[in-house]
Design a protein around this motif. Structure first.
Motif, PDB file in Angstrom:
ATOM      1  N   VAL A   1      -9.206 -35.871 -29.875  1.00  0.00           N
ATOM      2  CA  VAL A   1      -8.692 -35.100 -31.040  1.00  0.00           C
ATOM      3  C   VAL A   1      -7.836 -34.219 -30.409  1.00  0.00           C
ATOM      4  O   VAL A   1      -6.727 -33.801 -31.034  1.00  0.00           O
ATOM      5  CB  VAL A   1      -9.914 -34.592 -31.541  1.00  0.00           C
ATOM      6  N   HIS A   2      -8.033 -33.501 -29.369  1.00  0.00           N
ATOM      7  CA  HIS A   2      -7.234 -32.735 -28.562  1.00  0.00           C
ATOM      8  C   HIS A   2      -5.726 -33.426 -28.538  1.00  0.00           C
ATOM      9  O   HIS A   2      -4.733 -32.648 -28.749  1.00  0.00           O
ATOM     10  CB  HIS A   2      -7.502 -32.386 -27.186  1.00  0.00           C
ATOM     11  N   TRP A   3      -5.783 -34.426 -28.205  1.00  0.00           N
ATOM     12  CA  TRP A   3      -4.508 -35.256 -27.975  1.00  0.00           C
ATOM     13  C   TRP A   3      -3.777 -35.402 -29.328  1.00  0.00           C
ATOM     14  O   TRP A   3      -2.470 -35.414 -29.295  1.00  0.00           O
ATOM     15  CB  TRP A   3      -4.624 -36.771 -27.407  1.00  0.00           C
ATOM     16  N   LEU A   4      -4.414 -35.757 -30.522  1.00  0.00           N
ATOM     17  CA  LEU A   4      -3.737 -35.795 -31.591  1.00  0.00           C
ATOM     18  C   LEU A   4      -3.127 -34.369 -32.225  1.00  0.00           C
ATOM     19  O   LEU A   4      -1.966 -34.526 -32.549  1.00  0.00           O
ATOM     20  CB  LEU A   4      -4.493 -36.247 -32.685  1.00  0.00           C
ATOM     21  N   ARG A   5      -3.830 -33.456 -31.763  1.00  0.00           N
ATOM     22  CA  ARG A   5      -3.340 -31.997 -31.972  1.00  0.00           C
ATOM     23  C   ARG A   5      -1.994 -31.828 -31.221  1.00  0.00           C
ATOM     24  O   ARG A   5      -1.298 -31.059 -31.639  1.00  0.00           O
ATOM     25  CB  ARG A   5      -4.273 -30.860 -32.029  1.00  0.00           C
ATOM     26  N   ARG A   6      -2.227 -32.398 -29.823  1.00  0.00           N
ATOM     27  CA  ARG A   6      -0.955 -31.909 -29.081  1.00  0.00           C
ATOM     28  C   ARG A   6       0.231 -32.764 -29.253  1.00  0.00           C
ATOM     29  O   ARG A   6       1.205 -32.342 -28.851  1.00  0.00           O
ATOM     30  CB  ARG A   6      -1.503 -31.865 -27.519  1.00  0.00           C
ATOM     31  N   ALA A   7      -0.023 -34.115 -29.448  1.00  0.00           N
ATOM     32  CA  ALA A   7       0.891 -34.919 -29.563  1.00  0.00           C
ATOM     33  C   ALA A   7       1.075 -35.856 -30.566  1.00  0.00           C
ATOM     34  O   ALA A   7       1.958 -36.947 -30.619  1.00  0.00           O
ATOM     35  CB  ALA A   7       0.835 -35.708 -28.093  1.00  0.00           C
ATOM     36  N   GLY A   8       0.561 -35.566 -31.586  1.00  0.00           N
ATOM     37  CA  GLY A   8       0.474 -36.595 -32.816  1.00  0.00           C
ATOM     38  C   GLY A   8       1.683 -36.499 -33.713  1.00  0.00           C
ATOM     39  O   GLY A   8       1.830 -37.661 -34.404  1.00  0.00           O
ATOM     40  N   GLY A   9       2.482 -35.413 -33.399  1.00  0.00           N
ATOM     41  CA  GLY A   9       3.753 -35.263 -34.099  1.00  0.00           C
ATOM     42  C   GLY A   9       3.691 -34.656 -35.327  1.00  0.00           C
ATOM     43  O   GLY A   9       2.668 -34.097 -35.845  1.00  0.00           O
ATOM     44  N   PRO A  10       5.083 -34.483 -35.794  1.00  0.00           N
ATOM     45  CA  PRO A  10       5.053 -33.409 -37.174  1.00  0.00           C
ATOM     46  C   PRO A  10       4.333 -33.831 -38.262  1.00  0.00           C
ATOM     47  O   PRO A  10       3.811 -33.233 -39.314  1.00  0.00           O
ATOM     48  CB  PRO A  10       6.393 -33.402 -37.542  1.00  0.00           C
ATOM     49  N   ALA A  11       4.031 -35.423 -38.413  1.00  0.00           N
ATOM     50  CA  ALA A  11       3.219 -35.608 -39.704  1.00  0.00           C
ATOM     51  C   ALA A  11       1.766 -35.347 -39.598  1.00  0.00           C
ATOM     52  O   ALA A  11       1.339 -34.946 -40.628  1.00  0.00           O
ATOM     53  CB  ALA A  11       3.405 -37.261 -39.709  1.00  0.00           C
ATOM     54  N   LEU A  12       1.261 -34.966 -38.403  1.00  0.00           N
ATOM     55  CA  LEU A  12       0.035 -34.672 -38.563  1.00  0.00           C
ATOM     56  C   LEU A  12      -0.358 -33.109 -38.192  1.00  0.00           C
ATOM     57  O   LEU A  12      -1.469 -32.748 -38.361  1.00  0.00           O
ATOM     58  CB  LEU A  12      -0.796 -35.203 -37.003  1.00  0.00           C
TER      59      LEU A  12
END
Length: 206
Positions: free
Chosen positions: A115-126
């Motif tokens: 979840v940390h990773w998605l928030r940091r590196a998930g991209g503009p869509a997320l």
């Protein structure tokens, strides 16, 4: 990849917590000679863990549905860095408290890391889902602290520390970030569903 997930505490300590102020340190294990909790007290502790797990399961289901409505993605999505399912539902009759709590905590730490990773590196869509992912992160961290308290109350040994795991590479594209989010939320939903069933079964045995 299970060994990768057991070391996320060291990784998480290197990252800023974007969900809010730093949380207090996890409680230490029970002192030597601490009394073992009785059946009634044990059920109360497990009840608290079940309530937190059910709430997180509901939040995860809602966020997964929101993600699917915004970014439909057919098919099964997976990441090699995610843990495999802890145990099939058919094998629950052999569950024991130490293995359930230890495995559940290890797997949920891995999902917290993702979840940390998605928030940091998930991209503009997320980024449109950042507040929801942040709330999920906070509740996941709260459940992990409850599980550590349970492990200490039952005098369960903690796994030995290992070297920090390498960071995950950012998704290769915006669509890759969306697929990764589907994989993380889908896997977390299955893990929490298994956790609720397993904890309730263990409580019935006390």
């Amino acid at each position: 990849m299970d060994s990768l997930c057991r070391v996320v505490l060291a990784v998480l300590s290197l990252w800023p917590n974007r969900a809010g102020a730093s949380a207090p340190p996890l409680p230490p294990g029970s002192p030597r000679g601490a009394p073992v909790p009785g059946p009634g007290e044990s059920r109360t502790e497990l009840d608290s863990a079940v309530l937190l797990t059910r709430g997180l399961l509901r939040d995860t289901r809602q966020l997964a549905a929101q993600l699917k409505a915004k970014f439909p993605a057919e098919g099964d999505h997976s990441l090699d860095s995610l843990p495999t399912p802890g145990m099939s539902f058919g094998a629950m009759g052999a569950l024991q408290l130490p293995s359930v709590l230890t495995r559940l905590r290890t797997d949920l730490l891995c999902y917290l890391w993702h979840v940390h990773w998605l928030r940091r590196a998930g991209g503009p869509a997320l980024r449109s889902l950042d507040s929801e992912l942040g709330a999920l992160q906070v509740r996941l961290d709260r459940l992990l602290k409850r599980l550590q308290i349970l492990m200490a109350r039952f005098s369960l040994p903690k796994p030995p520390p290992e070297a920090p795991a390498p960071p995950l590479a950012p998704p290769g594209s915006a669509w890759g970030g969306i697929q990764a989010a589907h994989a993380v939320l889908g896997g977390l939903h299955l893990t929490l569903d298994w956790a609720v069933r397993g904890l309730l079964l263990l409580k019935a045995r006390l």
